[in-house]
Design a protein around this motif. Structure first.
Motif, PDB file in Angstrom:
ATOM      1  N   ALA A  19       1.463   0.197  -3.472  1.00 27.05           N
ATOM      2  CA  ALA A  19       0.249  -0.230  -4.166  1.00 27.05           C
ATOM      3  C   ALA A  19       0.534  -0.808  -5.546  1.00 27.05           C
ATOM      4  N   GLY A  47      -7.902  -4.689   1.120  1.00 30.10           N
ATOM      5  CA  GLY A  47      -6.863  -3.677   1.280  1.00 30.10           C
ATOM      6  C   GLY A  47      -7.361  -2.389   1.907  1.00 30.10           C
ATOM      7  N   SER A 100      -4.074   1.110  -2.255  1.00 29.89           N
ATOM      8  CA  SER A 100      -3.692  -0.194  -1.720  1.00 29.89           C
ATOM      9  C   SER A 100      -3.958  -1.317  -2.697  1.00 29.89           C
ATOM     10  N   ALA A 153      -6.238  -1.208   5.415  1.00 28.76           N
ATOM     11  CA  ALA A 153      -5.007  -0.452   5.680  1.00 28.76           C
ATOM     12  C   ALA A 153      -5.302   0.985   6.098  1.00 28.76           C
ATOM     13  N   CYS A 182       0.842  -1.191   0.000  1.00 35.09           N
ATOM     14  CA  CYS A 182       0.000   0.000   0.000  1.00 35.09           C
ATOM     15  C   CYS A 182       0.874   1.236   0.000  1.00 35.09           C
ATOM     16  N   VAL A 238      -8.579   0.841  -3.836  1.00 37.33           N
ATOM     17  CA  VAL A 238      -7.793  -0.386  -3.918  1.00 37.33           C
ATOM     18  C   VAL A 238      -7.754  -0.899  -5.356  1.00 37.33           C
ATOM     19  N   PRO A 278      -2.669  -6.157   2.307  1.00 37.86           N
ATOM     20  CA  PRO A 278      -2.399  -5.050   3.223  1.00 37.86           C
ATOM     21  C   PRO A 278      -3.471  -4.923   4.299  1.00 37.86           C
ATOM     22  N   GLY A 325      -0.786  -0.085   6.580  1.00 39.30           N
ATOM     23  CA  GLY A 325      -1.060   1.340   6.434  1.00 39.30           C
ATOM     24  C   GLY A 325      -0.257   2.180   7.401  1.00 39.30           C
TER      25      GLY A 325
END
Length: 325
Positions: A143, A74, A68, A77, A25, A106, A119, A124
């Motif tokens: 990402a 994701g 992400s 995150a 991410c 995402v 993630p 994050g």
């Protein structure tokens, strides 16, 4: 210094790249907050906190944007980004608390390795810890770690995508973009129209040119909705309104369409955010800012694939831009 989104005063970028499989991410921080807008063009998006960015809604400013991998998982995150910002005392004051405003989007990278690894909040948080004003790393990071381009005729004929950044400065005002390119279509040089990375011929030895292949009747492979997507952030140090931020996000998609073909398909969740820090104290006008935003987005897409490295995973080889003869 390398041209990047961190040329914009008030903007920092941090990546987290998972060492266990290609995913990760990226966070774009605006510690002093930024006016924000968004434009979701793809038909299969995965996003959070986008409704509050509509010009008619109350919240004007955000503190970070999350990009992400990990598909919808994701989005978790963003919780880590909020926790980090809260620890720094950054957020929207609401009574006794400060609530960090963190929109996000995402992309789908689950086919590369163990899809159960994606993630999370810890990722994050780590991306925030890594954030700085230095030009962000590009290619197979954050990402963009699991990004793939040119999947329109099947994953075995695709190539490695990534994340890239670029900026444009006019009369003391800068517009930058950071784009994670996981597109269904090809990536093109916007000036020459030459295909840089994307779908390959059946034997994998050369670029196919998906647009021309479709127009001559070659049938695309069946694709699940949401299994692609180009996501990114535009940022400027110009003084802009929330409505103008939304417009910059919209015209940023013009840049995506110059560098990706086809773009905005039923199977992509293409989403761009726009941030205005206002730290230059001036504006060249929306017409110029719009041209700068589209240019920065197109350049960032190109940088994403040019910085990417080819990978081999589970018997699949995804070459990078420049590998094909």
């Amino acid at each position: 210094m390398t041209s990047s989104i961190t040329e914009v005063a008030g903007i920092e970028v941090g990546h987290f790249t998972d060492p266990r499989r290609p995913t990760g991410c990226t966070v774009v921080l605006a510690r002093g907050s930024a006016v924000a807008g968004v434009d979701v063009r793809g038909a299969a998006p995965g996003t959070r906190e986008t409704d509050l960015l509509h010009p008619a809604n109350t919240v004007e400013r955000v503190h970070a944007v999350l990009l992400s991998g990990g598909s919808a998982w994701g989005l978790d995150a963003a919780g880590g980004v909020m926790r980090w910002l809260e620890e720094q005392g950054i957020g929207l004051a609401v009574g006794p608390a400060r609530v960090p405003i963190v929109p996000g989007a995402v992309l789908f990278d689950l086919p590369l390795g163990d899809h159960r690894i994606r993630p999370d909040a810890a990722a994050g948080y780590a991306a925030c810890q890594a954030a700085s004003r230095m030009p962000p790393e590009e290619g197979n990071v954050g990402a963009g770690a699991g990004a793939v381009v040119g999947k329109i005729f099947g994953l075995p004929r695709a190539m490695k995508g990534g994340i890239g950044s670029a900026s444009v400065t006019v009369d003391g005002v800068t517009v930058g973009a950071l784009v994670a390119c996981n597109a269904l279509g090809d990536v093109l040089d916007p000036d020459s129209g030459r295909v840089l990375a994307g779908a390959r011929s059946a034997d994998g030895s050369q670029l196919l040119d998906a647009r021309r292949a479709l127009l001559r009747g070659e049938a695309p492979r069946p694709v699940m909705a949401g299994t692609n997507t180009t996501i990114g952030v535009i940022a400027t140090d110009a003084v802009i309104t929330k409505a103008q931020a939304a417009r910059l996000a919209t015209v940023g998609h013009d840049g995506l369409a110059r560098a990706i073909n086809p773009a905005h398909t039923l199977f992509d969740g293409d989403t761009l955010f726009a941030l205005g820090t206002g730290e230059s104290g001036r504006s060249p006008g929306l017409m110029t800012l719009a041209a700068m935003a589209a240019e920065a987005c197109a350049l960032a897409v190109v940088r994403a694939v040019r910085a990417a490295r080819g990978i081999d995973i589970a018997g699949l080889h995804l070459p990078a831009c420049g590998e094909l003869g």
